[in-house]
Design a protein around this motif. Structure first.
Motif, PDB file in Angstrom:
ATOM      1  N   LYS A  45     -17.846  26.967 -56.504  1.00  0.00           N
ATOM      2  CA  LYS A  45     -17.081  28.339 -57.118  1.00  0.00           C
ATOM      3  C   LYS A  45     -18.179  28.950 -58.083  1.00  0.00           C
ATOM      4  O   LYS A  45     -18.373  30.343 -57.914  1.00  0.00           O
ATOM      5  N   ASN A  46     -19.274  28.315 -58.655  1.00  0.00           N
ATOM      6  CA  ASN A  46     -20.082  29.163 -59.288  1.00  0.00           C
ATOM      7  C   ASN A  46     -21.277  29.846 -58.564  1.00  0.00           C
ATOM      8  O   ASN A  46     -22.156  30.570 -58.994  1.00  0.00           O
ATOM      9  N   ARG A  47     -21.255  29.542 -56.981  1.00  0.00           N
ATOM     10  CA  ARG A  47     -21.903  29.974 -56.210  1.00  0.00           C
ATOM     11  C   ARG A  47     -21.606  31.443 -55.831  1.00  0.00           C
ATOM     12  O   ARG A  47     -22.242  32.283 -55.480  1.00  0.00           O
ATOM     13  N   VAL A  48     -20.209  31.495 -55.369  1.00  0.00           N
ATOM     14  CA  VAL A  48     -19.606  32.514 -54.958  1.00  0.00           C
ATOM     15  C   VAL A  48     -18.946  33.652 -56.022  1.00  0.00           C
ATOM     16  O   VAL A  48     -18.957  34.795 -55.582  1.00  0.00           O
ATOM     17  N   GLU A  49     -18.266  33.056 -56.916  1.00  0.00           N
ATOM     18  CA  GLU A  49     -17.506  34.211 -57.733  1.00  0.00           C
ATOM     19  C   GLU A  49     -18.326  35.089 -58.524  1.00  0.00           C
ATOM     20  O   GLU A  49     -17.829  36.122 -58.669  1.00  0.00           O
ATOM     21  N   PRO A  50     -19.776  34.588 -59.053  1.00  0.00           N
ATOM     22  CA  PRO A  50     -20.389  35.669 -59.696  1.00  0.00           C
ATOM     23  C   PRO A  50     -20.671  36.694 -58.574  1.00  0.00           C
ATOM     24  O   PRO A  50     -21.004  37.888 -59.132  1.00  0.00           O
ATOM     25  N   LEU A  54     -19.898  40.591 -59.093  1.00  0.00           N
ATOM     26  CA  LEU A  54     -20.987  41.795 -59.090  1.00  0.00           C
ATOM     27  C   LEU A  54     -20.741  42.709 -58.218  1.00  0.00           C
ATOM     28  O   LEU A  54     -20.792  44.058 -58.560  1.00  0.00           O
ATOM     29  N   ILE A  55     -20.068  42.488 -56.999  1.00  0.00           N
ATOM     30  CA  ILE A  55     -19.527  43.398 -55.953  1.00  0.00           C
ATOM     31  C   ILE A  55     -18.634  44.241 -56.687  1.00  0.00           C
ATOM     32  O   ILE A  55     -18.616  45.544 -56.615  1.00  0.00           O
ATOM     33  N   SER A  56     -17.671  43.832 -57.530  1.00  0.00           N
ATOM     34  CA  SER A  56     -16.671  44.298 -58.136  1.00  0.00           C
ATOM     35  C   SER A  56     -17.274  45.432 -59.162  1.00  0.00           C
ATOM     36  O   SER A  56     -16.641  46.549 -59.473  1.00  0.00           O
ATOM     37  N   GLN A  90     -28.081  40.849 -63.452  1.00  0.00           N
ATOM     38  CA  GLN A  90     -27.069  39.848 -62.874  1.00  0.00           C
ATOM     39  C   GLN A  90     -27.793  39.454 -61.341  1.00  0.00           C
ATOM     40  O   GLN A  90     -27.605  38.406 -61.067  1.00  0.00           O
ATOM     41  N   PHE A  91     -27.912  40.734 -60.697  1.00  0.00           N
ATOM     42  CA  PHE A  91     -28.434  40.547 -59.556  1.00  0.00           C
ATOM     43  C   PHE A  91     -29.649  39.610 -59.180  1.00  0.00           C
ATOM     44  O   PHE A  91     -29.813  38.865 -58.381  1.00  0.00           O
ATOM     45  N   GLU A  92     -30.438  40.008 -59.956  1.00  0.00           N
ATOM     46  CA  GLU A  92     -31.939  39.253 -59.871  1.00  0.00           C
ATOM     47  C   GLU A  92     -31.707  37.770 -60.406  1.00  0.00           C
ATOM     48  O   GLU A  92     -32.307  36.944 -59.779  1.00  0.00           O
TER      49      GLU A  92
END
Length: 361
Positions: A45-50, A54-56, A90-92
Motif C-alpha cells: 500500500k505504501n507503494r501505491v497510495e502515495p 499525488l495525483i489527487s 513529493q514526486f521526486e
C-alpha cells in the motif's frame, strides 16, 4: 515494476489477495505468519497510495490554478506555487522510491563498519561513521540494534548494526565500500593533517521467502563472554556467539542479547545475509558491492571522501555528487548521496570509486 515503471494493476491484485487471507478463519493462530502478511500489505500500500494522493493533489493544484487565474489575486498565485513545490518534492521522493524494486530492496539491513589501518585515528573514524548511520536511521524513524561491537582506544575497531524499516537495504546498498576521512587529528599533538579509512558492508536481512543452505558440518561455533562496562553489566556466562562458515571464511558474531540461544539465532540471520550476498556475487561477473569488499582499506579505493581540512566537503567518487555541509552529513543527512547513487545505477552510468585531484592531500 521494472526500471521505474509502475504496475498499478499488479500491485492492487497482490494487495487484494493478501487482504483476502486476513479474513480466513485461523489467520491469527500463527501471530508471526499473520504479522508478516500484514507487513507485506502495508508495504504494498505504501507503494501505491502515495502516488494516488499525488495525483489527487495535482488535480487540486489544477483547480486552484484556474481560480487564481480568474481572480488575479497575488495570494492565490502564491498558494498555487507553494502547492506545486510541495507536490514536486513529493514526486521526486516517490520517483526515487520507485527505483527500489530489487528482490530484497524493501528488507531490513545489517550494516558493518571496520576501521582501517591508522590506530586510534581510524578507530575514531569508525565510531564517527557508526554515529552518522545511526542518526540517518533516527531521521527516518527506523529501528536500530547494535548486534556486535569491538571497542578500541579512541573509538571502535568494528561494529555491526541491524537497521529495520521499509526499504532500508534499498537505500543503504550503495553505502558499501571504503570511506575516507581527511582532517586535523585531535590525537596528534602537532596538529597535522591525517587520512583515515574505514570499510562499510551492507547485507539484507532475509525473510522466509529466500532460502540459504548452510550445512552443519560447514559451521564452526564459538562462544565467549560478552563485553561489558564493568560492575553489574559484566556478563558472567558465555552468551556471546561467533559463527565461522568454513568454506567461505565468513565470520559473524553477536553479543547483543543475554541469552546464548537468541545470539545464535541472530548470528544465523547475519550469516545467511552474508552468504546471500556472497553467492549472488559469484553468479554476477560484475557485482559492485562485492568488489568493494575485496578492495584494500586504503588510499585510491574509496567510494566517498569526507574532508574537514583545509576546506569542508563530502564527495562521492562514483556519482561525483558533493556537498560542503560536512556537519550535516555527519549528522545523518545522507539522502541526497543515496538518491544520486540509485539514479546513476538505474541509468547504467559507470561508477568506479577512487580519488579525485580536488581532494588530494
Amino acid at each position: 515494476m521494472s526500471g521505474g515503471v509502475f504496475d498499478w494493476a499488479s500491485i492492487d491484485k497482490m494487495i487484494a489477495e493478501k487482504e483476502a487471507l486476513t479474513g480466513q478463519a485461523g489467520f491469527w493462530d500463527d501471530p508471526k505468519a499473520a504479522e508478516k502478511v500484514m507487513s507485506q500489505i502495508r508495504k504494498l500500500k505504501n507503494r501505491v497510495e502515495p502516488w494516488r494522493q499525488l495525483i489527487s493533489d495535482m488535480d487540486d493544484i489544477e483547480a486552484m490554478y484556474e481560480l487564481a487565474a480568474e481572480s488575479g489575486e497575488q495570494g492565490d498565485e502564491d498558494e498555487v506555487r507553494s502547492m506545486y513545490e510541495k507536490a514536486k518534492a513529493q514526486f521526486e521522493k516517490l520517483n526515487i522510491l520507485n527505483l527500489l524494486s530489487g528482490e530484497v530492496d524493501q528488507n531490513d539491513a545489517f550494516l558493518t563498519i571496520h576501521a582501517g589501518a591508522g590506530g586510534t585515528e581510524a578507530c575514531d573514524w569508525c565510531f564517527m561513521l557508526s554515529r552518522m548511520y545511526l542518526r540517518w536511521a533516527e531521521r527516518h524513524g527506523y529501528k536500530t540494534e547494535v548486534m556486535d561491537e569491538l571497542e578500541a582506544e579512541g573509538g571502535l575497531k568494528s561494529i555491526t548494526i541491524q537497521i529495520s524499516g521499509d526499504f532500508v537495504y534499498g537505500y543503504l546498498k550503495g553505502e558499501g565500500g571504503i570511506h575516507r576521512l581527511v582532517r586535523i587529528s585531535p590525537f596528534d599533538a602537532n596538529a597535522r593533517r591525517h587520512t583515515s579509512f574505514a570499510s562499510v558492508y551492507v547485507y539484507p536481512v532475509l525473510d522466509d521467502t529466500i532460502e540459504v543452505d548452510i550445512k552443519p558440518e560447514d559451521l564452526r561455533v564459538d562462544t565467549y563472554r560478552a563485553g561489558g562496562k564493568g560492575g553489574q553489566h559484566v556478563n558472567k556466562t558465555d552468551s556471546a556467539v561467533r559463527f565461522t562458515h568454513i568454506p567461505t571464511g565468513i565470520v559473524v558474531a553477536c553479543q547483543s542479547e543475554r541469552s546464548q540461544i537468541m545470539n545464535r539465532q541472530s548470528c544465523m540471520n547475519m550469516l545467511k545475509a552474508r552468504l546471500y550476498e556472497y553467492y549472488r556475487a559469484q553468479k554476477e561477473e560484475e557485482n559492485s558491492k562485492f568488489a568493494a569488499e575485496k578492495k584494500d582499506i586504503s588510499f585510491g579505493s574509496q567510494i566517498r571522501s569526507y574532508v574537514f581540512c583545509p576546506y569542508t566537503m563530502v564527495k562521492d567518487h562514483r556519482t561525483k555528487y558533493s556537498v560542503g555541509n560536512i556537519n550535516g552529513v555527519m549528522d545523518g543527512d545522507l539522502d541526497d548521496f543515496m538518491n544520486a547513487y540509485l539514479v546513476a545505477k538505474w541509468k547504467g552510468l559507470p561508477m568506479d570509486g577512487g580519488s579525485d585531484d580536488d581532494d588530494e592531500e
